[in-house]
Design a protein around this motif. Structure first.
Motif, PDB file in Angstrom:
ATOM      1  N   ASP A  10       5.288   4.766   5.469  1.00 39.10           N
ATOM      2  CA  ASP A  10       5.549   4.402   6.860  1.00 39.10           C
ATOM      3  C   ASP A  10       4.389   4.777   7.778  1.00 39.10           C
ATOM      4  O   ASP A  10       4.573   5.113   8.937  1.00 39.10           O
ATOM      5  CB  ASP A  10       6.858   5.028   7.346  1.00 39.10           C
ATOM      6  N   LEU A  11       3.163   4.686   7.231  1.00 41.94           N
ATOM      7  CA  LEU A  11       1.968   4.965   8.003  1.00 41.94           C
ATOM      8  C   LEU A  11       1.267   3.693   8.423  1.00 41.94           C
ATOM      9  O   LEU A  11       0.297   3.731   9.182  1.00 41.94           O
ATOM     10  CB  LEU A  11       0.999   5.840   7.199  1.00 41.94           C
ATOM     11  N   SER A  12       1.743   2.562   7.908  1.00 44.25           N
ATOM     12  CA  SER A  12       1.126   1.278   8.181  1.00 44.25           C
ATOM     13  C   SER A  12       2.195   0.205   8.205  1.00 44.25           C
ATOM     14  O   SER A  12       3.228   0.321   7.544  1.00 44.25           O
ATOM     15  CB  SER A  12       0.096   0.955   7.090  1.00 44.25           C
ATOM     16  N   GLU A  13       1.937  -0.850   8.941  1.00 46.35           N
ATOM     17  CA  GLU A  13       2.861  -1.982   8.982  1.00 46.35           C
ATOM     18  C   GLU A  13       2.483  -3.070   7.986  1.00 46.35           C
ATOM     19  O   GLU A  13       3.191  -4.035   7.833  1.00 46.35           O
ATOM     20  CB  GLU A  13       2.920  -2.570  10.389  1.00 46.35           C
ATOM     21  N   LYS A  14       1.355  -2.909   7.310  1.00 46.75           N
ATOM     22  CA  LYS A  14       0.875  -3.923   6.354  1.00 46.75           C
ATOM     23  C   LYS A  14       1.121  -3.490   4.942  1.00 46.75           C
ATOM     24  O   LYS A  14       1.032  -2.382   4.571  1.00 46.75           O
ATOM     25  CB  LYS A  14      -0.610  -4.173   6.553  1.00 46.75           C
ATOM     26  N   SER A  70       0.829  -1.207   0.000  1.00 47.58           N
ATOM     27  CA  SER A  70       0.000   0.000   0.000  1.00 47.58           C
ATOM     28  C   SER A  70       0.864   1.258   0.000  1.00 47.58           C
ATOM     29  O   SER A  70       2.042   1.233   0.370  1.00 47.58           O
ATOM     30  CB  SER A  70      -0.916   0.011   1.224  1.00 47.58           C
ATOM     31  N   LEU A  71       0.244   2.351  -0.402  1.00 46.68           N
ATOM     32  CA  LEU A  71       0.919   3.650  -0.317  1.00 46.68           C
ATOM     33  C   LEU A  71       1.228   3.985   1.141  1.00 46.68           C
ATOM     34  O   LEU A  71       2.272   4.559   1.436  1.00 46.68           O
ATOM     35  CB  LEU A  71       0.057   4.738  -0.947  1.00 46.68           C
ATOM     36  N   ASP A  72       0.317   3.606   2.039  1.00 44.10           N
ATOM     37  CA  ASP A  72       0.550   3.832   3.466  1.00 44.10           C
ATOM     38  C   ASP A  72       1.796   3.107   3.950  1.00 44.10           C
ATOM     39  O   ASP A  72       2.543   3.619   4.781  1.00 44.10           O
ATOM     40  CB  ASP A  72      -0.648   3.379   4.294  1.00 44.10           C
TER      41      ASP A  72
END
Length: 67
Positions: free
Chosen positions: A63-67, A57-59
């Protein structure tokens, strides 16, 4: 300074060098290196290309998500 630490991690996880990713994005290795180090902001359309290429994902790249 821009923060894109995951770009290097993703690239290395696939055993790719900066030159191969730069070719994918239609840029030079030198420019890609600046983006990966966070010395220059990467254009958003390239972030989208990388997210699709790495299947994340873009997240995650941001570095806004761990997935």
């Amino acid at each position: 300074m821009y923060h894109y630490r995951r770009l290097k991690d993703l690239r290395e996880d696939k055993d790719l060098n900066q030159e191969k990713i730069a070719k994918l994005l239609g840029t030079t290795q030198q420019t890609y290196s600046l983006w990966e180090r966070g010395d220059r902001e990467i254009p958003f359309h390239h972030v989208i290309t990388l997210a699709k290429f790495y299947k994340v994902s873009l997240d995650y790249i941001a570095d806004l998500s761990e997935k």
